[in-house]
Write a protein that holds these residues in place. Structure first.
Motif, PDB file in Angstrom:
ATOM      1  N   LYS A  20      31.614  51.431  34.453  1.00  0.00           N
ATOM      2  CA  LYS A  20      31.981  52.870  34.937  1.00  0.00           C
ATOM      3  C   LYS A  20      30.937  53.677  35.226  1.00  0.00           C
ATOM      4  O   LYS A  20      29.662  53.349  34.891  1.00  0.00           O
ATOM      5  N   HIS A  27      27.352  63.045  26.972  1.00  0.00           N
ATOM      6  CA  HIS A  27      26.694  63.462  25.933  1.00  0.00           C
ATOM      7  C   HIS A  27      27.558  64.633  25.350  1.00  0.00           C
ATOM      8  O   HIS A  27      28.304  64.628  24.100  1.00  0.00           O
ATOM      9  N   GLY A 139      29.713  57.730  19.596  1.00  0.00           N
ATOM     10  CA  GLY A 139      30.208  57.940  20.750  1.00  0.00           C
ATOM     11  C   GLY A 139      31.562  58.026  20.866  1.00  0.00           C
ATOM     12  O   GLY A 139      32.407  58.296  19.763  1.00  0.00           O
ATOM     13  N   SER A 140      31.732  58.346  22.358  1.00  0.00           N
ATOM     14  CA  SER A 140      33.174  58.891  22.529  1.00  0.00           C
ATOM     15  C   SER A 140      34.150  57.725  23.219  1.00  0.00           C
ATOM     16  O   SER A 140      33.439  56.731  23.500  1.00  0.00           O
ATOM     17  N   ASP A 143      33.958  55.790  27.803  1.00  0.00           N
ATOM     18  CA  ASP A 143      33.695  54.755  28.710  1.00  0.00           C
ATOM     19  C   ASP A 143      34.702  53.615  28.381  1.00  0.00           C
ATOM     20  O   ASP A 143      35.094  53.147  29.428  1.00  0.00           O
TER      21      ASP A 143
HETATM   22  C1  MEV Z   1      27.546  56.909  27.400  1.00  0.00           C
HETATM   23  O1  MEV Z   1      27.971  56.254  28.512  1.00  0.00           O
HETATM   24  C2  MEV Z   1      27.946  58.192  27.640  1.00  0.00           C
HETATM   25  C3  MEV Z   1      27.690  59.041  26.259  1.00  0.00           C
HETATM   26  O2  MEV Z   1      28.545  60.282  26.470  1.00  0.00           O
HETATM   27  C4  MEV Z   1      28.258  58.486  24.896  1.00  0.00           C
HETATM   28  C5  MEV Z   1      29.935  58.182  24.821  1.00  0.00           C
HETATM   29  O3  MEV Z   1      30.473  59.237  25.289  1.00  0.00           O
HETATM   30  O4  MEV Z   1      30.136  57.360  23.992  1.00  0.00           O
HETATM   31  C6  MEV Z   1      26.440  59.581  26.198  1.00  0.00           C
END
Ligand code: MEV
Length: 324
Positions: A20, A27, A139-140, A143
């Motif tokens: 991706k 962030h 993290g979110s 991804d």
């Molecule tokens: C990492 O690819 C993206 C961040 O926003 C962390 C996340 O969303 O897990 C930095």
């Protein structure tokens, strides 16, 4: 586009999942703000065959050292697992902000779900995220959702058709399908590797300062404008939003001199460029001016980067025929 449910299948199994790049909102998405991600046509393939011992690419140690596979093995538990000979092949550079760990988690979750009776894509998205978050601790689900869905997806935005919602520790993220305009993008790895979790924690500390909420509002406004610009196929407006998003990422401290150098190379040949992913190293993404793609790739390579021309991956994580 997402690819439909995962059917029940016995071993041997093979799965493929795309990497991706994040167009807007990395962030800030961890803190509940909007994000736009493109699943890109670079892939990880994972093969799982019955084996005499549990191993990865021929080595038992490599399996124990891989945080995602070892996590998955813990979850399955010793009782439920025959020995599996795992193999991975990937065209996604590692620790580069291009979703190599999300693709591995999505492929792994695909294989495990197929073995456990199959299931819908929403369940696959949830399982892939659980593996990644379990190993990274922060993290979110952006991804892993992009890798499971393929194409273009928004998170925490009202734009697009609802695909699924994912929850962790009392926080909920909404994932939607956004129509891909079919553009070619250029991503370029700086060669500087870094850990996502470290960058996420550093930005979390920065956002805990008094001006954090105001900064998050600016991230949200930029991502919302960026999503609207892509949906209306407006490359000039998309480029402006990419540049604005980069200013914010600089302000929260995740740019890097190598990324700034690559962004400067991309500027005259693109509508806009920014870092993509966690930053502090990793990669940039640029929206090239039509007809200037090859020149952009050449200039980025001459500047010491590792560039790729990418498009939206047409499908998300999926089973593929296992080799005999
Ligand atoms: C990492 O690819 C993206 C961040 O926003 C962390 C996340 O969303 O897990 C930095």
């Amino acid at each position: 586009m997402s690819g439909g449910p995962i059917p029940a299948s016995p071993l041997p199994l093979a799965a493929r999942a795309p990497g991706k790049c994040i167009l807007f909102g990395e962030h800030a998405v961890v803190h509940g703000r909007p994000e736009l991600l493109l699943a890109i046509d670079l892939y990880t393939q994972l093969l799982a065959a019955p084996g005499e011992t549990m191993r990865l690419n021929g080595e038992a140690g490599a399996l124990r050292d891989n945080p995602y596979l070892s996590r998955a093995m813990e979850e399955i538990g010793a009782a439920g697992r025959p020995a599996i000979d795992w193999r991975t092949v990937s065209s996604i550079p590692r620790s580069a902000g291009l979703g190599s760990s999300a693709a591995l988690c999505a492929a792994l979750a695909t294989v495990l779900l197929a073995r456990q009776g199959g299931g819908e894509r929403a369940l696959l998205a949830e399982r892939a995220f659980r593996l990644e978050r379990g190993a990274q601790g922060v993290g979110s689900p952006g991804d892993t959702s992009a890798s499971v869905a393929g194409g273009l997806v928004s998170v925490n935005s009202s734009e697009g058709t609802l695909l699924w919602e994912v929850e962790a520790d009392g926080q909920r993220w909404t994932v939607r399908r956004v129509t891909d305009p079919g553009w070619v993008w250029v991503v370029c790895h700086s060669g500087v590797t870094r850990k996502t979790a470290d960058a996420v924690r550093a930005v979390g500390l920065r956002l805990a300062r008094p001006d954090g909420p105001a900064l998050l509002d600016r991230f949200a406004a930029t991502a919302t404008a960026g999503i609207a610009a892509v949906r209306s196929e407006d490359r000039e407006a998309t480029g402006r939003c990419l540049r604005e998003n980069q200013e914010l990422l600089r302000e929260v401290g995740v740019s890097h001199e190598r990324l700034e150098a690559l962004i400067a190379v991309a500027a005259p040949l693109s509508f806009g460029a920014k870092l993509t992913g966690a930053g502090a190293g990793g990669s940039i993404v640029a929206l090239p001016r039509p007809g200037r793609e090859v020149e952009l790739l050449q200039k980025l390579r001459a500047a010491g980067g590792r560039p790729f021309a990418v498009r939206a991956a047409p499908t998300g994580a999926t089973l593929v025929p296992a080799p005999p």
